[in-house]
Design an enzyme around this catalytic site. Structure first.
Site, PDB file in Angstrom:
ATOM      1  N   LEU A  12       4.121 -16.279  -4.525  1.00 18.25           N
ATOM      2  CA  LEU A  12       5.220 -15.728  -5.320  1.00 18.25           C
ATOM      3  C   LEU A  12       6.251 -15.081  -4.387  1.00 18.25           C
ATOM      4  O   LEU A  12       7.436 -15.400  -4.423  1.00 18.25           O
ATOM      5  CB  LEU A  12       4.653 -14.697  -6.322  1.00 18.25           C
ATOM      6  CG  LEU A  12       5.654 -13.943  -7.188  1.00 18.25           C
ATOM      7  CD1 LEU A  12       6.375 -14.891  -8.152  1.00 18.25           C
ATOM      8  CD2 LEU A  12       4.936 -12.848  -8.011  1.00 18.25           C
ATOM      9  N   GLU A  50       8.674 -13.724  -1.466  1.00 20.97           N
ATOM     10  CA  GLU A  50       9.554 -14.341  -0.460  1.00 20.97           C
ATOM     11  C   GLU A  50      10.172 -13.231   0.379  1.00 20.97           C
ATOM     12  O   GLU A  50      10.129 -12.060  -0.021  1.00 20.97           O
ATOM     13  CB  GLU A  50      10.660 -15.142  -1.167  1.00 20.97           C
ATOM     14  CG  GLU A  50      10.091 -16.274  -2.013  1.00 20.97           C
ATOM     15  CD  GLU A  50      11.171 -17.103  -2.695  1.00 20.97           C
ATOM     16  OE1 GLU A  50      12.373 -16.778  -2.552  1.00 20.97           O
ATOM     17  OE2 GLU A  50      10.793 -18.077  -3.368  1.00 20.97           O
ATOM     18  N   GLY A  86      10.344  -9.370  -3.124  1.00 21.39           N
ATOM     19  CA  GLY A  86       9.028  -8.726  -3.092  1.00 21.39           C
ATOM     20  C   GLY A  86       8.749  -8.098  -4.438  1.00 21.39           C
ATOM     21  O   GLY A  86       8.268  -8.760  -5.367  1.00 21.39           O
ATOM     22  N   SER A  87       9.151  -6.812  -4.589  1.00 23.90           N
ATOM     23  CA  SER A  87       8.982  -6.148  -5.890  1.00 23.90           C
ATOM     24  C   SER A  87       9.807  -6.841  -6.964  1.00 23.90           C
ATOM     25  O   SER A  87       9.379  -6.989  -8.103  1.00 23.90           O
ATOM     26  CB  SER A  87       9.404  -4.675  -5.778  1.00 23.90           C
ATOM     27  OG  SER A  87       8.461  -3.957  -5.016  1.00 23.90           O
ATOM     28  N   ILE A 118       1.541 -14.500   2.464  1.00 30.06           N
ATOM     29  CA  ILE A 118       0.614 -15.265   1.617  1.00 30.06           C
ATOM     30  C   ILE A 118      -0.829 -15.105   2.108  1.00 30.06           C
ATOM     31  O   ILE A 118      -1.181 -15.563   3.202  1.00 30.06           O
ATOM     32  CB  ILE A 118       1.026 -16.758   1.552  1.00 30.06           C
ATOM     33  CG1 ILE A 118       2.466 -16.879   1.022  1.00 30.06           C
ATOM     34  CG2 ILE A 118       0.034 -17.548   0.679  1.00 30.06           C
ATOM     35  CD1 ILE A 118       2.756 -16.178  -0.304  1.00 30.06           C
ATOM     36  N   THR A 119      -1.629 -14.440   1.262  1.00 30.47           N
ATOM     37  CA  THR A 119      -3.054 -14.285   1.544  1.00 30.47           C
ATOM     38  C   THR A 119      -3.708 -15.665   1.501  1.00 30.47           C
ATOM     39  O   THR A 119      -3.449 -16.443   0.576  1.00 30.47           O
ATOM     40  CB  THR A 119      -3.701 -13.350   0.494  1.00 30.47           C
ATOM     41  OG1 THR A 119      -3.072 -12.073   0.588  1.00 30.47           O
ATOM     42  CG2 THR A 119      -5.197 -13.198   0.725  1.00 30.47           C
ATOM     43  N   GLN A 174     -18.193  24.871   1.918  1.00 25.32           N
ATOM     44  CA  GLN A 174     -17.413  24.537   0.724  1.00 25.32           C
ATOM     45  C   GLN A 174     -16.246  23.572   1.048  1.00 25.32           C
ATOM     46  O   GLN A 174     -15.885  22.729   0.226  1.00 25.32           O
ATOM     47  CB  GLN A 174     -16.868  25.823   0.117  1.00 25.32           C
ATOM     48  CG  GLN A 174     -16.657  25.731  -1.365  1.00 25.32           C
ATOM     49  CD  GLN A 174     -16.306  27.078  -1.969  1.00 25.32           C
ATOM     50  OE1 GLN A 174     -15.474  27.804  -1.433  1.00 25.32           O
ATOM     51  NE2 GLN A 174     -16.932  27.413  -3.065  1.00 25.32           N
ATOM     52  N   GLU A 225      -0.028  -7.048  -4.772  1.00 24.30           N
ATOM     53  CA  GLU A 225      -0.120  -7.300  -6.221  1.00 24.30           C
ATOM     54  C   GLU A 225       0.656  -6.241  -7.017  1.00 24.30           C
ATOM     55  O   GLU A 225       0.252  -5.819  -8.100  1.00 24.30           O
ATOM     56  CB  GLU A 225      -1.581  -7.429  -6.650  1.00 24.30           C
ATOM     57  CG  GLU A 225      -2.290  -8.464  -5.771  1.00 24.30           C
ATOM     58  CD  GLU A 225      -3.300  -9.329  -6.456  1.00 24.30           C
ATOM     59  OE1 GLU A 225      -3.319  -9.356  -7.694  1.00 24.30           O
ATOM     60  OE2 GLU A 225      -4.046  -9.998  -5.733  1.00 24.30           O
ATOM     61  N   GLU A 251       4.784   1.903  -6.905  1.00 25.79           N
ATOM     62  CA  GLU A 251       6.051   2.172  -7.605  1.00 25.79           C
ATOM     63  C   GLU A 251       6.251   1.146  -8.737  1.00 25.79           C
ATOM     64  O   GLU A 251       6.716   1.499  -9.830  1.00 25.79           O
ATOM     65  CB  GLU A 251       7.226   2.117  -6.602  1.00 25.79           C
ATOM     66  CG  GLU A 251       7.263   3.277  -5.614  1.00 25.79           C
ATOM     67  CD  GLU A 251       6.174   3.234  -4.542  1.00 25.79           C
ATOM     68  OE1 GLU A 251       5.588   2.153  -4.311  1.00 25.79           O
ATOM     69  OE2 GLU A 251       5.897   4.286  -3.932  1.00 25.79           O
TER      70      GLU A 251
HETATM   71  N1  CAA Z   1       2.285 -10.950 -18.835  1.00 28.18           N
HETATM   72  C1  CAA Z   1       3.032 -11.917 -19.438  1.00 28.18           C
HETATM   73  N2  CAA Z   1       4.380 -11.854 -19.487  1.00 28.18           N
HETATM   74  C2  CAA Z   1       4.984 -10.793 -18.935  1.00 28.18           C
HETATM   75  C3  CAA Z   1       4.262  -9.758 -18.290  1.00 28.18           C
HETATM   76  C4  CAA Z   1       2.863  -9.867 -18.266  1.00 28.18           C
HETATM   77  N3  CAA Z   1       2.108  -8.930 -17.678  1.00 28.18           N
HETATM   78  N4  CAA Z   1       5.118  -8.834 -17.843  1.00 28.18           N
HETATM   79  C5  CAA Z   1       6.352  -9.254 -18.188  1.00 28.18           C
HETATM   80  N5  CAA Z   1       6.262 -10.448 -18.835  1.00 28.18           N
HETATM   81  C6  CAA Z   1       7.362 -11.235 -19.384  1.00 28.18           C
HETATM   82  C7  CAA Z   1       8.362 -10.345 -20.115  1.00 28.18           C
HETATM   83  O1  CAA Z   1       8.013 -10.188 -21.461  1.00 28.18           O
HETATM   84  C8  CAA Z   1       9.662 -11.115 -19.940  1.00 28.18           C
HETATM   85  O2  CAA Z   1       9.700 -12.130 -20.900  1.00 28.18           O
HETATM   86  P1  CAA Z   1      11.094 -12.424 -21.723  1.00 28.18           P
HETATM   87  O3  CAA Z   1      12.080 -12.814 -20.654  1.00 28.18           O
HETATM   88  O4  CAA Z   1      10.744 -13.544 -22.644  1.00 28.18           O
HETATM   89  O5  CAA Z   1      11.442 -11.150 -22.403  1.00 28.18           O
HETATM   90  C9  CAA Z   1       9.512 -11.773 -18.572  1.00 28.18           C
HETATM   91  O6  CAA Z   1       8.095 -11.812 -18.287  1.00 28.18           O
HETATM   92  C10 CAA Z   1      10.202 -11.029 -17.464  1.00 28.18           C
HETATM   93  O7  CAA Z   1       9.675  -9.709 -17.444  1.00 28.18           O
HETATM   94  P2  CAA Z   1      10.562  -8.462 -17.069  1.00 28.18           P
HETATM   95  O8  CAA Z   1      11.844  -8.506 -17.835  1.00 28.18           O
HETATM   96  O9  CAA Z   1       9.726  -7.251 -17.206  1.00 28.18           O
HETATM   97  O10 CAA Z   1      10.896  -8.780 -15.528  1.00 28.18           O
HETATM   98  P3  CAA Z   1      11.538  -7.816 -14.441  1.00 28.18           P
HETATM   99  O11 CAA Z   1      12.155  -8.714 -13.455  1.00 28.18           O
HETATM  100  O12 CAA Z   1      12.353  -6.737 -15.043  1.00 28.18           O
HETATM  101  O13 CAA Z   1      10.308  -7.020 -13.814  1.00 28.18           O
HETATM  102  C11 CAA Z   1       8.300  -6.735 -12.543  1.00 28.18           C
HETATM  103  C12 CAA Z   1       9.105  -7.567 -13.527  1.00 28.18           C
HETATM  104  C13 CAA Z   1       7.253  -5.981 -13.338  1.00 28.18           C
HETATM  105  C14 CAA Z   1       9.070  -5.771 -11.687  1.00 28.18           C
HETATM  106  C15 CAA Z   1       7.688  -7.851 -11.685  1.00 28.18           C
HETATM  107  O14 CAA Z   1       8.692  -8.489 -10.920  1.00 28.18           O
HETATM  108  C16 CAA Z   1       6.603  -7.391 -10.780  1.00 28.18           C
HETATM  109  O15 CAA Z   1       5.468  -7.200 -11.216  1.00 28.18           O
HETATM  110  N6  CAA Z   1       6.910  -7.226  -9.470  1.00 28.18           N
HETATM  111  C17 CAA Z   1       5.898  -7.033  -8.468  1.00 28.18           C
HETATM  112  C18 CAA Z   1       5.581  -8.336  -7.816  1.00 28.18           C
HETATM  113  C19 CAA Z   1       4.170  -8.429  -7.384  1.00 28.18           C
HETATM  114  O16 CAA Z   1       3.269  -7.843  -7.958  1.00 28.18           O
HETATM  115  N7  CAA Z   1       3.950  -9.228  -6.357  1.00 28.18           N
HETATM  116  C20 CAA Z   1       2.617  -9.468  -5.911  1.00 28.18           C
HETATM  117  C21 CAA Z   1       2.579 -10.661  -5.042  1.00 28.18           C
HETATM  118  S1  CAA Z   1       1.009 -11.458  -5.014  1.00 28.18           S
HETATM  119  C22 CAA Z   1       0.048 -10.604  -3.952  1.00 28.18           C
HETATM  120  O17 CAA Z   1       0.367  -9.526  -3.535  1.00 28.18           O
HETATM  121  C23 CAA Z   1      -1.261 -11.260  -3.646  1.00 28.18           C
HETATM  122  C24 CAA Z   1      -1.905 -10.775  -2.418  1.00 28.18           C
HETATM  123  O18 CAA Z   1      -1.360 -10.739  -1.358  1.00 28.18           O
HETATM  124  C25 CAA Z   1      -3.314 -10.374  -2.493  1.00 28.18           C
END
Ligand code: CAA
Length: 380
Positions: A125, A127, A131-132, A157-158, A279, A363, A367
């Site tokens: 996911l 890039e 990120g966030s 990418i893990t 303590q 993940e 924040e």
């Molecule tokens: N499940 C299903 N759908 C969801 C959802 C969920 N948990 N959360 C949101 N959605 C849906 C929303 O309902 C919305 O749908 P509609 O457009 O139909 O209304 C759509 O998805 C977009 O959601 P948002 O409007 O909330 O999107 P946003 O851009 O405002 O914010 C965010 C989203 C929460 C900030 C998100 O971008 C996020 O979680 N960012 C963090 C990224 C992340 O966690 N990256 C991890 C990378 S993987 C990793 O780290 C693996 C590793 O190395 C081990």
């Protein structure tokens, strides 16, 4: 309300504890020193039926419930955080995405191979510029006949480079913003897929993290996961499961910190008595044990709710936030309890501290968890 684990869950916990003692924990410190990917452990996880253990038997999985799966991640992390994250990415971010959003043909083809450990999975996911704000990703997908052509760069990418296949999020229609994002199953051997050098990280040295480059990668339409434009929802829904795994990892890390600090405090003598009688040390241990229990209960509840179906985003983000913050706090305190020894590699707590840090970052950072929770709270 029943707070007891079922007999099956207890049996899985006992079995995985034995597995960790025998197969995971013994080599973990050396693998960390040598930056050695735990292939032997991955094979043993496949052999003993832990891979895809929560996937229905129909698709080659073990048919276990989600809480049992979370307990396994917790116990793996207690022995070796690296193993727990490789396991979690393979089982949740990769396999669950296919389980929940794949076609019947995709499930029948991919899940048994993932369960047998014939292929290792990854999830793409993030890039460099996304990120966030994952929805702003710029990897492009363009439709060309009965295939798609992917171009872009994924980062952090893990399992990058070691995994055989990748769930890749790419935008098919940037004009639609995040609603153009589409998910694909990309295999390592597709022409145009290449990898960056393994990143040098603060911790998780034995886990391989790389960039993934996609240059005119032709992906058959049969490898599209879900519908066109559904990719961002697939990504976020899948991350809900992943975040339970990171909470479980954080809980396992702190359990290990407690496993080490309690006997140390009983044995280590200063000023003529064991430091456990001071303590200053007792309060650190009391806080560690209390936060650990709270985080474990939050994580178990999140896993339970995911098992029930329906959305548990709020409870999951709360568990991930609380568990990862307390993991950072208490692994630092574990080093403090061991004093100078805590700073030495031989005493393990420094490794736990380095590994805890990433639970606040990947993940979804702490924040981002707060942002997700606040949105849910304000919606109430
Ligand atoms: N499940 C299903 N759908 C969801 C959802 C969920 N948990 N959360 C949101 N959605 C849906 C929303 O309902 C919305 O749908 P509609 O457009 O139909 O209304 C759509 O998805 C977009 O959601 P948002 O409007 O909330 O999107 P946003 O851009 O405002 O914010 C965010 C989203 C929460 C900030 C998100 O971008 C996020 O979680 N960012 C963090 C990224 C992340 O966690 N990256 C991890 C990378 S993987 C990793 O780290 C693996 C590793 O190395 C081990």
């Amino acid at each position: 309300m029943n707070f007891n684990l079922s007999e099956d869950q207890e049996a899985i916990r006992s079995a995985v504890r034995e597995f960790v003692k025998k197969e995971v924990e013994p080599g973990a410190a050396d693998r960390d020193r040598n930056h050695e990917f735990p292939w032997g452990v991955f094979k043993a996880l496949a052999r003993d039926g832990y891979l895809c253990m929560h996937v229905p038997e129909k698709y080659g999985g073990g048919g276990a419930d989600y809480l049992s799966y979370a307990i396994v991640i917790e116990e793996l992390a207690r022995g070796d955080a690296v193993t727990s994250v490789i396991f979690e990415v393979h089982n949740t971010l990769h396999s669950e995405a296919i389980l929940h959003f794949g076609s019947e043909d995709q499930k029948l083809y991919h899940l048994p191979r993932l369960a047998r450990g014939e292929v290792l999975g990854a999830y793409c996911l993030t890039e460099p510029g996304a990120g966030s704000d994952a929805g702003s990703l710029r990897t492009r997908a363009e439709k060309d006949g009965d295939s798609y052509v992917l171009n872009g760069q994924k980062t952090f990418i893990t399992n990058g480079g070691v995994a055989d296949q990748y769930i890749v999020m790419a935008n098919l229609d940037p004009g639609k913003g995040a609603k153009g994002i589409t998910a694909f199953i990309v295999t390592k051997d597709m022409p145009g897929v290449s990898f960056g050098k393994p990143e040098e990280k603060l911790g998780l040295h034995a886990s391989q993290t790389t960039d993934v480059f996609l240059e005119n990668v032709r992906v058959p339409a049969a490898n599209r996961l879900g519908e066109e434009g559904q990719g961002f929802k697939i990504a976020l829904a899948t991350l809900d499961g992943g975040r339970i795994g990171i909470a479980a990892q954080a809980v396992g890390l702190v359990q290990r910190a407690l496993d080490i600090t309690v006997p140390y405090a009983r044995e280590r003598q200063q000023f003529g008595k064991p430091i456990a009688e001071f303590q200053a040390i007792q309060w650190k241990l009391a806080d560690m044990a209390t936060d650990l229990e709270a985080a474990r209960l939050m994580m178990y509840r999140a896993a339970f709710l995911r098992q029930q179906g329906g959305k548990a985003t709020r409870e999951i983000s709360m568990a991930k936030l609380f568990a990862s913050e307390m993991a950072m706090r208490h692994t630092v305190e574990a080093v403090q309890i061991l004093g100078g020894y805590g700073y030495l590699r031989d005493y393990t707590v420094e490794r736990l501290m380095r590994e805890a840090k990433i639970t606040q970052l990947y993940e979804g950072t702490s924040e981002i968890q707060r942002l997700v929770i606040a949105r849910e709270v304000l919606r109430d």
